[in-house]
Design an enzyme around this catalytic site. Structure first.
Site, PDB file in Angstrom:
ATOM      1  CG  HIS A  44      18.710   2.138  10.892  1.00 61.87           C
ATOM      2  ND1 HIS A  44      17.920   1.932   9.608  1.00 61.87           N
ATOM      3  CD2 HIS A  44      18.762   3.653  11.037  1.00 61.87           C
ATOM      4  CE1 HIS A  44      17.613   3.033   9.066  1.00 61.87           C
ATOM      5  NE2 HIS A  44      18.091   4.003   9.870  1.00 61.87           N
ATOM      6  CE  LYS A  84      13.126   6.704  -1.873  1.00 62.55           C
ATOM      7  NZ  LYS A  84      12.528   6.097  -0.909  1.00 62.55           N
ATOM      8  NE  ARG A 108      13.428  11.296   1.332  1.00 60.14           N
ATOM      9  CZ  ARG A 108      12.158  10.626   1.551  1.00 60.14           C
ATOM     10  NH1 ARG A 108      10.984  11.095   1.803  1.00 60.14           N
ATOM     11  NH2 ARG A 108      12.442   9.562   1.677  1.00 60.14           N
ATOM     12  CG  ASP A 113       7.626   0.973   9.563  1.00 60.79           C
ATOM     13  OD1 ASP A 113       6.812   0.360   9.754  1.00 60.79           O
ATOM     14  OD2 ASP A 113       8.139   2.180  10.270  1.00 60.79           O
ATOM     15  CB  ALA A 156       5.584  -1.744   2.165  1.00 61.83           C
ATOM     16  CB  THR A 175      10.856   2.800   0.812  1.00 60.81           C
ATOM     17  OG1 THR A 175      10.636   4.033   1.659  1.00 60.81           O
ATOM     18  CG2 THR A 175      12.098   2.975   0.067  1.00 60.81           C
TER      19      THR A 175
END
Length: 308
Positions: free
Chosen positions: A127, A189, A191, A219, A221, A223
Site C-alpha cells: 500500500h 475530492k 471531503r 475494496d 469500489a 472510489t
C-alpha cells in the site's frame, strides 16, 4: 528449496510450484474444538530454504494467525531460512498516524512476522513503499503494473489517459502511463469529515479520452464507481479500472455492475470466491512473476529485471 501454502490462496500457490517444477510441501491445518489453529509440517525441512505463501486477506485475522503459527513451526523444525510470501499484505492501510491516538498496524504486523521468525518477506504492490522500512529483514516488493500494462496494451486502446483516484496515487499512475506514453490525471475530492465527499473535480484533460483508473486495491469500489461517473461527466469516452489487489468487500461487485466502468482488471493476489466474480472483472495471474522471483532469490540472482 521447499514451498508451502496455507488456506488463503492455494490456487496461486499451486500455480507457483507448477512453474517451479517442484511439489508442494506437505502440511496440515486443523482446529481445536474452541477454534484455535493447529498446524503440523508433514515432512522434514531441516536445513532447507522454505517459502511460505499466504495472503492476509479476508478473514485477515485468521489468515494472519495461520501465518504466524506456521512460521513458528518452521523455525522449530530447523529450517535454514523462512521466506514469507505475502502477495497481499493486510493491515497495510494504517501505515502512519493520520490522526491522534491511531495505531500503525502495518508496523505492528511487521513486528509480529519478524518476532515469529521470518528471515525474508516477499510481497506485491505494498500500500505504501515505506512499509519495506518497517522490517529489519530483507523485503522484496514485486510490481503488478507491468502485468496490467501488458494486458491493456494487447487491447490496443487509443487516446489513453491514466487516472489516479487521489493525489497520493500519482506516482503509481505515472508508472502505468509510461507504458502508453500517455498523460495522467487525478481525481480531486473535497471531503466533509472522514468519508463524505462533497465535490469531485478532475485535474487533467480527459475529454474524448479512454480513462484507466489505477489504484493499489479496490475494496468497496466506491472510489472507482464515483470516479468513473465524474470522468464521464468531464468528457471521457470510456472508463476502465485496475488494481493489484481485488479486496472486493460488499457491495463492491454490485457497485461495479451498476457503474459505467467498462472493465475492472485485478490480479489473483487475493483468491476470489464465486460470489465475487463477474463478467466485467478480469483477473490476471501473478503466479509466473512470483515463481521467477522466488527462483532468483533462491539462486542469489537480481530480482530488479522483473520490475520491467
Amino acid at each position: 528449496m521447499k514451498v508451502f501454502t496455507l488456506n488463503s490462496n492455494a490456487p496461486l500457490a499451486n500455480e507457483i510450484v507448477d512453474h517451479l517444477g517442484i511439489e508442494m510441501g506437505k502440511s496440515t491445518i486443523n482446529r481445536f474444538s474452541d477454534g484455535e489453529i493447529q498446524i503440523n509440517i508433514e515432512e522434514s525441512i531441516r536445513g532447507y530454504d522454505v517459502y511460505l505463501i499466504q495472503s492476509t486477506s479476508d478473514p485477515g485475522n485468521d489468515y494472519l494467525m495461520e501465518l504466524l503459527i506456521m512460521i513458528d513451526a518452521m523455525k522449530r523444525a530447523s529450517a535454514k531460512s523462512i521466506n514469507v510470501v505475502i502477495p497481499y499484505y493486510g493491515y497495510s492501510r494504517q501505515d502512519r498516524k493520520a490522526r491522534s491516538r491511531e495505531p500503525i498496524t502495518a508496523k505492528l504486523i511487521a513486528n509480529l512476522i519478524q518476532t515469529a521468525g521470518a528471515t525474508r518477506v516477499v510481497s506485491v504492490d505494498l500500500h505504501a513503499s515505506q512499509i519495506q522500512g518497517f522490517f529489519n529483514i530483507p523485503v522484496d516488493q514485486f510490481l503488478g503494473i507491468p502485468i496490467i500494462a501488458k494486458y491493456f496494451l494487447q487491447k490496443d486502446i487509443e487516446d489513453v489517459i491514466v487516472v489516479a483516484p487521489e493525489n497520493a496515487g500519482v506516482i503509481r499512475a505515472r508508472k502505468l502511463a509510461n507504458y502508453f506514453n500517455a498523460p495522467i490525471a487525478f481525481i480531486d475530492k473535497q471531503r466533509q469529515g472522514n468519508s463524505n465527499v462533497n465535490d469531485i473535480n478532475i485535474i487533467g484533460d480527459v475529454k474524448g479520452k479512454t480513462a484507466i483508473i489505477i489504484d493499489d486495491m479496490i475494496d468497496t469500489a466506491r472510489t472507482i464507481s464515483s470516479g468513473s461517473k465524474a470522468l464521464l461527466e468531464f468528457g471521457a469516452k470510456e472508463v476502465y479500472a485496475c488494481c493489484s489487489h481485488g479486496v472486493l468487500s460488499d457491495p463492491a461487485v454490485s457497485r461495479i455492475q451498476e457503474s459505467d466502468i467498462k472493465e475492472v482488471v485485478i490480479t489473483n493476489s487475493i483468491y476470489q470466491r464465486e460470489e465475487k466474480r463477474d463478467s466485467r472483472i478480469t483477473c490476471l495471474s501473478i503466479g509466473p512473476l512470483l515463481a521467477e522471483g522466488l527462483l532468483r532469490i533462491q539462486n542469489n540472482k537480481a530480482v530488479s529485471p522483473l520490475f520491467d
